[in-house]
Design a protein around this motif. Structure first.
Motif, mmCIF file in Angstrom:
data_model
loop_
_atom_site.group_PDB
_atom_site.id
_atom_site.type_symbol
_atom_site.label_atom_id
_atom_site.label_comp_id
_atom_site.label_asym_id
_atom_site.label_seq_id
_atom_site.Cartn_x
_atom_site.Cartn_y
_atom_site.Cartn_z
ATOM 1 N N VAL A 253 0.875 -1.176 0.000
ATOM 2 C CA VAL A 253 0.000 0.000 0.000
ATOM 3 C C VAL A 253 0.900 1.209 0.000
ATOM 4 C CG1 VAL A 253 -1.531 1.336 1.502
ATOM 5 C CG2 VAL A 253 -1.982 -1.075 1.102
ATOM 6 N N VAL A 254 0.535 2.201 -0.804
ATOM 7 C CA VAL A 254 1.370 3.397 -0.883
ATOM 8 C C VAL A 254 0.470 4.628 -0.855
ATOM 9 C CG1 VAL A 254 1.398 3.402 -3.430
ATOM 10 C CG2 VAL A 254 3.281 4.452 -2.191
ATOM 11 N N LYS A 255 0.945 5.689 -0.221
ATOM 12 C CA LYS A 255 0.192 6.941 -0.200
ATOM 13 C C LYS A 255 0.160 7.510 -1.609
ATOM 14 C CE LYS A 255 -0.253 8.952 4.235
ATOM 15 N NZ LYS A 255 -0.303 7.669 4.892
ATOM 16 N N GLU A 256 -0.996 7.984 -2.002
ATOM 17 C CA GLU A 256 -1.152 8.516 -3.351
ATOM 18 C C GLU A 256 -0.059 9.531 -3.701
ATOM 19 O OE1 GLU A 256 -4.968 9.924 -4.973
ATOM 20 O OE2 GLU A 256 -3.654 9.310 -6.607
ATOM 21 N N ASP A 257 0.214 10.472 -2.789
ATOM 22 C CA ASP A 257 1.197 11.516 -3.128
ATOM 23 C C ASP A 257 2.637 11.014 -3.054
ATOM 24 O OD1 ASP A 257 0.600 11.269 -0.501
ATOM 25 O OD2 ASP A 257 0.609 13.397 -0.029
ATOM 26 N N GLU A 258 2.874 9.907 -2.326
ATOM 27 C CA GLU A 258 4.246 9.380 -2.269
ATOM 28 C C GLU A 258 4.551 8.500 -3.475
ATOM 29 O OE1 GLU A 258 4.691 7.492 1.539
ATOM 30 O OE2 GLU A 258 4.350 9.401 2.571
ATOM 31 N N PHE A 259 3.497 7.955 -4.085
ATOM 32 C CA PHE A 259 3.684 7.053 -5.216
ATOM 33 C C PHE A 259 4.540 7.686 -6.306
ATOM 34 C CE2 PHE A 259 2.257 5.966 -9.496
ATOM 35 C CZ PHE A 259 2.792 4.687 -9.558
ATOM 36 N N TRP A 260 4.206 8.931 -6.668
ATOM 37 C CA TRP A 260 4.934 9.581 -7.762
ATOM 38 C C TRP A 260 6.386 9.840 -7.396
ATOM 39 C CZ3 TRP A 260 2.832 8.828 -12.135
ATOM 40 C CH2 TRP A 260 1.443 8.736 -12.232
ATOM 41 N N GLU A 261 6.658 9.931 -6.097
ATOM 42 C CA GLU A 261 8.038 10.166 -5.682
ATOM 43 C C GLU A 261 8.893 8.891 -5.789
ATOM 44 O OE1 GLU A 261 7.878 11.900 -1.782
ATOM 45 O OE2 GLU A 261 6.539 13.469 -2.536
ATOM 46 N N VAL A 262 8.281 7.716 -5.598
ATOM 47 C CA VAL A 262 9.085 6.482 -5.601
ATOM 48 C C VAL A 262 9.088 5.750 -6.939
ATOM 49 C CG1 VAL A 262 8.920 6.052 -3.122
ATOM 50 C CG2 VAL A 262 7.233 5.021 -4.650
ATOM 51 N N ILE A 263 8.215 6.183 -7.860
ATOM 52 C CA ILE A 263 8.063 5.419 -9.097
ATOM 53 C C ILE A 263 9.379 5.285 -9.882
ATOM 54 C CG2 ILE A 263 7.110 7.465 -10.312
ATOM 55 C CD1 ILE A 263 6.081 3.892 -11.084
ATOM 56 N N ASP A 264 10.166 6.370 -9.962
ATOM 57 C CA ASP A 264 11.423 6.296 -10.716
ATOM 58 C C ASP A 264 12.423 5.365 -10.041
ATOM 59 O OD1 ASP A 264 10.579 7.945 -12.751
ATOM 60 O OD2 ASP A 264 11.203 9.773 -11.706
ATOM 61 N N GLN A 265 12.435 5.418 -8.687
ATOM 62 C CA GLN A 265 13.342 4.527 -7.957
ATOM 63 C C GLN A 265 12.948 3.069 -8.176
ATOM 64 O OE1 GLN A 265 12.655 7.184 -4.487
ATOM 65 N NE2 GLN A 265 14.536 6.248 -3.753
ATOM 66 N N LEU A 266 11.634 2.792 -8.187
ATOM 67 C CA LEU A 266 11.158 1.418 -8.404
ATOM 68 C C LEU A 266 11.610 0.914 -9.772
ATOM 69 C CD1 LEU A 266 7.484 1.654 -7.028
ATOM 70 C CD2 LEU A 266 9.450 0.555 -5.925
ATOM 71 N N LYS A 267 11.430 1.771 -10.771
ATOM 72 C CA LYS A 267 11.837 1.374 -12.129
ATOM 73 C C LYS A 267 13.344 1.153 -12.189
ATOM 74 C CE LYS A 267 10.064 4.182 -15.166
ATOM 75 N NZ LYS A 267 9.283 5.288 -15.716
ATOM 76 N N GLY A 268 14.090 2.039 -11.521
ATOM 77 C CA GLY A 268 15.549 1.934 -11.485
ATOM 78 C C GLY A 268 16.019 0.626 -10.857
ATOM 79 N N LEU A 269 15.203 0.092 -9.928
ATOM 80 C CA LEU A 269 15.567 -1.166 -9.265
ATOM 81 C C LEU A 269 15.090 -2.387 -10.057
ATOM 82 C CD1 LEU A 269 14.809 -0.057 -5.599
ATOM 83 C CD2 LEU A 269 17.051 -0.731 -6.467
ATOM 84 N N GLY A 270 14.497 -2.124 -11.215
ATOM 85 C CA GLY A 270 14.099 -3.224 -12.087
ATOM 86 C C GLY A 270 12.661 -3.693 -11.928
ATOM 87 N N ALA A 271 11.840 -2.942 -11.201
ATOM 88 C CA ALA A 271 10.432 -3.330 -11.051
ATOM 89 C C ALA A 271 9.724 -3.233 -12.403
ATOM 90 C CB ALA A 271 9.749 -2.423 -10.031
ATOM 91 N N GLN A 272 8.841 -4.192 -12.659
ATOM 92 C CA GLN A 272 8.105 -4.205 -13.931
ATOM 93 C C GLN A 272 6.627 -4.466 -13.665
ATOM 94 O OE1 GLN A 272 9.741 -7.286 -16.377
ATOM 95 N NE2 GLN A 272 11.755 -6.309 -16.548
ATOM 96 N N GLY A 273 5.817 -4.191 -14.654
ATOM 97 C CA GLY A 273 4.379 -4.498 -14.555
ATOM 98 C C GLY A 273 3.749 -3.896 -13.315
ATOM 99 N N ILE A 274 4.000 -2.609 -13.095
ATOM 100 C CA ILE A 274 3.506 -1.945 -11.880
ATOM 101 C C ILE A 274 2.024 -1.594 -12.055
ATOM 102 C CG2 ILE A 274 3.835 0.023 -10.323
ATOM 103 C CD1 ILE A 274 6.757 0.167 -11.392
ATOM 104 N N LEU A 275 1.194 -2.092 -11.141
ATOM 105 C CA LEU A 275 -0.241 -1.755 -11.170
ATOM 106 C C LEU A 275 -0.575 -0.968 -9.912
ATOM 107 C CD1 LEU A 275 -1.870 -5.198 -12.129
ATOM 108 C CD2 LEU A 275 -1.177 -3.337 -13.659
ATOM 109 N N VAL A 276 -1.333 0.103 -10.060
ATOM 110 C CA VAL A 276 -1.751 0.906 -8.913
ATOM 111 C C VAL A 276 -3.276 0.937 -8.930
ATOM 112 C CG1 VAL A 276 -1.626 3.183 -7.839
ATOM 113 C CG2 VAL A 276 0.357 2.270 -9.050
ATOM 114 N N CYS A 277 -3.900 0.432 -7.861
ATOM 115 C CA CYS A 277 -5.358 0.294 -7.870
ATOM 116 C C CYS A 277 -5.987 1.054 -6.703
ATOM 117 C CB CYS A 277 -5.762 -1.174 -7.725
ATOM 118 S SG CYS A 277 -4.839 -2.268 -8.785
ATOM 119 N N PRO A 278 -7.216 1.540 -6.889
ATOM 120 C CA PRO A 278 -7.892 2.212 -5.789
ATOM 121 C C PRO A 278 -8.258 1.235 -4.673
ATOM 122 C CG PRO A 278 -9.364 1.983 -7.656
ATOM 123 C CD PRO A 278 -8.020 1.497 -8.106
ATOM 124 N N ILE A 279 -8.370 1.768 -3.463
ATOM 125 C CA ILE A 279 -8.778 0.964 -2.302
ATOM 126 C C ILE A 279 -10.168 1.426 -1.902
ATOM 127 C CG2 ILE A 279 -8.276 0.458 0.124
ATOM 128 C CD1 ILE A 279 -5.301 0.980 -0.537
#
Ligand code: PRP
Ligand code: ZN
Length: 284
Positions: A253-279
């Protein structure tokens, strides 16, 4: 069994949002144009009133709780307790003048007349700014005052700005920002307090859900620790092996406003197929 009585704005900017948040809490109330309505599935009765009257009704224990704007709570200064800010019906109380006026700064209002339904908040603001202006208190349709020569400017609620626009006015100063709050009477019975606590619990779950997203991604096993550190979630992320060797699926679970801050780091670490869904609802 006692019922919690809630005062809601009869018609206006807050009405639909108020019924909506109750419905997200699983409480269905219909505004059928009557003064009163009972909820189908919670011991709650709604009173539909002018928002300006709600502080008085709650302070007098005619209603136990109410939903209204902070601006009205402050203006009326009645004996009510603010239980929760609700995050909707955001607006500002602003000063506005005619579009053709050459506005400089607050000293423009020196010696002028301002029409408003918020004389208390406005006079405090003018005093702070050291401006002497006369206040013309009117209860509705404030925006037409300059056009008919009743005042030089107005101090009124602005949400989308369309009321000012259609009346040839322009916003020049923000006096205060406001949003909807839940207020209660200061002395509720134990039974009613227990119902209020139930409602607050549900509101909390709805707000948490709105501020958070469910995130799923595929990660190379070698980077799981680093990725988990970026997405700590509620307790810790769920990690499941993928059918493909060396890869895992990570859920968190990630805070909506923090998501955009970590997305580049996630991609940089090799994360793929990232899905973000409402709760829908979230209980911590
Ligand atoms: C406020 C204000 C304007 C309108 C502004 O009324 O008096 O009429 O909202 O919104 P806009 O910028 O989106 O056009 P409010 O909802 O507080 O109702 P009330 O004055 O009848 O209490
Ligand atoms: Zn009002």
């Amino acid at each position: 069994m006692s019922k919690l009585r809630i005062a809601i704005q009869k018609s206006g900017r807050l009405s639909a949002d108020s019924l909506n948040v109750l419905s997200e809490c699983g409480i269905r109330v219909k505004n059928g144009g009557k003064l009163k309505a009972e909820a189908a599935n919670f011991p709650l009765e709604a009173l539909f009133l002018r928002d300006d009257d709600i502080p008085q009704y709650v302070a007098d224990n005619v209603a136990d709780i109410g939903i209204l704007g902070q601006n009205v709570v402050i203006e009326k200064a009645k004996n009510v307790v603010v239980q929760k800010t609700l995050g909707f019906s955001k607006c500002r109380l602003s000063l506005a003048v005619k579009r053709e006026d050459e506005y400089t700064n607050t000293s423009w209002f020196e010696g002028k007349k301002i029409a408003t339904s918020y004389p208390v908040i406005l006079s405090k603001y003018l005093q702070e700014k050291g401006v002497n202006a006369s206040i013309e208190e009117i209860s509705g349709s404030v925006e037409i005052a300059p056009g008919i020569g009743l005042a030089d400017g107005v101090c009124d609620i602005v949400s989308t700005g369309s009321t000012l626009l259609t009346n040839g006015l322009k916003e020049v100063e923000t006096v205060m920002k406001s949003e909807a709050v839940l207020v209660s009477s200061p002395n509720l019975s134990t039974e009613k307090q227990a119902l209020l606590d139930q409602l607050l619990f549900r509101l909390e779950a709805v707000q948490n859900a709105q501020q958070n997203k469910y995130i799923l991604l595929n990660a190379p096993n070698a980077k799981l620790n680093e990725i988990s550190a970026l997405l700590p979630g509620m307790k810790s992320p769920t990690i499941l092996p993928l059918a493909q060797e060396g890869w895992s699926s990570l859920h968190s679970v990630v805070k909506e406003d923090e998501f955009w801050e970590v997305i580049d780091q996630l991609k940089g670490l090799g994360a793929q197929g990232i899905l973000v869904c409402p709760i829908e609802k979230m209980i911590l």
